[in-house]
Structures are given as C-alpha cells and as structure tokens.
Design an enzyme around this catalytic site. Structure first.
Site, PDB file in Angstrom:
ATOM      1  N   CYS A   1     -29.877  30.001 -58.445  1.00 28.01           N
ATOM      2  CA  CYS A   1     -28.988  29.163 -57.626  1.00 28.01           C
ATOM      3  C   CYS A   1     -29.628  28.871 -56.261  1.00 28.01           C
ATOM      4  CB  CYS A   1     -27.641  29.862 -57.459  1.00 28.01           C
ATOM      5  SG  CYS A   1     -26.542  29.113 -56.236  1.00 28.01           S
TER       6      CYS A   1
ATOM      7  N   CYS B   1     -27.286  29.524 -53.289  1.00 27.66           N
ATOM      8  CA  CYS B   1     -27.177  30.968 -53.039  1.00 27.66           C
ATOM      9  C   CYS B   1     -28.337  31.447 -52.180  1.00 27.66           C
ATOM     10  CB  CYS B   1     -27.158  31.737 -54.362  1.00 27.66           C
ATOM     11  SG  CYS B   1     -25.833  31.278 -55.509  1.00 27.66           S
TER      12      CYS B   1
END
Length: 208
Positions: A92, A95
């Site tokens: 991600c 993230c």
C-alpha cells in the site's frame, strides 16, 4: 557536536600557541587538550559519517518498523488502554507515505495508547475487516479503553488528524476531534501487476 537543526557543527579550533617555548606543565596541559580535541574531532567525523550513511541508505522509519513495535490485537483489547487499529498492506503506497507521521505519534504516546496493525492480506483478519467496514487502506479505528470504537479515519491523512485523535485518546476523552475523515486510499487488493499464485501471507505483526 550537533546543532538544533540536526546539522553537524565543527568544534572550535584552539587559539594559536605563543611563540615562547612551553614549560613542562604547559606542555602536559597542551598535550591533554590536544588529545581531547582529537577525540572531539573524531566524534564529529563519526557523526557526520553516520548522518551521510543514513541519508544515502534512505534511513528513517519504515512500515516494517511500525509492524515490529505494534501490539497483538488480543493484548491491546485486554490491557485497559485506548487503542488505534490500522488496517494496511505491505504494498500500500498510501500506507507507506504515512509512516513518518505515524512513527512520531506512536513514539510520543506509546506509553498511554496501544497501536495495532492488521494486514488485510491475511485472511485471519477477514472478520475484523468486515466488522469495521474496511473498504480501502489505510483504515484507522480509534477505540477507548474498553475496545469501543469512537472514530475512524481512512486514507491519506494530515498529521493533525492522527495527532489530534491519539492525543484525545491518551487524555481519556470520549469525543475525538476527527470522528470521520477520509482521504485518498489504496484498494483492498494489490495492483494486478503484483498478483501471483495464491499463497498464505503472514506479516511480522499479524500475531498468527
């Protein structure tokens, strides 16, 4: 010596010695001070080397560092402290972008607030993904000391959102300043270019 901005500073150079021959006592003092200056210079040089190495090697907090210091979910929900649960994935990008802010906030409040990370690629957390309505990552759930969700925040968050909610949790507040914030997210599935044959996935802090 290091300045407040983090940049190494050169030690002050000793004043020039007098032209007259030094006495034995002054020679001993000069030798001692010279040794100390040498040690200080060596320390500065080492500090500069470490600084440059960390910059060249991309030093700083990483997603792996957050994973390693996260608490198991069952521990967090049983120790009476408020908890922040983050649903994430190693691929991600959003993230990863939030790692630096998260790390700083966690270091500041880790003695008062639990931090848990659940990898959505691990099917073990499918019930939690469904329970908390996770549709994009990163997805943060802010809980009080009894495990009751008080707020959620999703996606690329400004630092003040995470800081504000965690600070309120640490202070025992039930009303958090950012109850429902949503920014840009990553989907729950990795990009098609990263999809391979199905294999069980276990991240370092998935607590299997």
């Amino acid at each position: 010596t290091t300045s407040s901005s983090g940049s190494p500073q050169d030690p002050e150079l000793p004043a020039a010695a007098a032209a007259a021959p030094p006495s034995p006592a002054s020679s001993s003092s000069s030798s001692s001070s010279g040794g100390n200056a040498g040690l200080a210079g060596g320390a500065v040089a080492a500090g500069v080397a470490l600084f440059l190495a960390s910059r060249l090697l991309g030093g700083g907090p990483s997603l792996a560092a957050l994973e390693q210091q996260a608490l198991p979910l069952e521990v967090a929900l049983s120790n009476g402290r408020p908890t922040v649960v983050e649903f994430y994935a190693s691929w991600c990008e959003v993230c990863r972008e939030l790692v630096a802010s998260e790390y700083e906030v966690e270091q500041q409040y880790r003695d008062k607030v639990n931090f848990v990370m659940l990898n959505v690629d691990n099917s073990k957390w499918a019930p939690e993904v469904q329970e908390y309505g996770v549709q994009g990552i990163p997805h943060f759930v802010f809980m009080d000391g009894s495990g009751t969700p008080l707020a959620a925040a999703v996606g690329r968050l400004p630092r003040e959102v995470l800081q504000g909610n965690v600070s309120a949790l640490a202070a025992g507040q039930q009303q958090l300043p950012y109850a429902a914030v949503r920014g840009q997210t990553s989907s729950l599935a990795p990009p098609s270019s990263m999809v391979a044959s199905p294999q069980p996935v276990t991240a370092p802090r998935d607590h299997v």
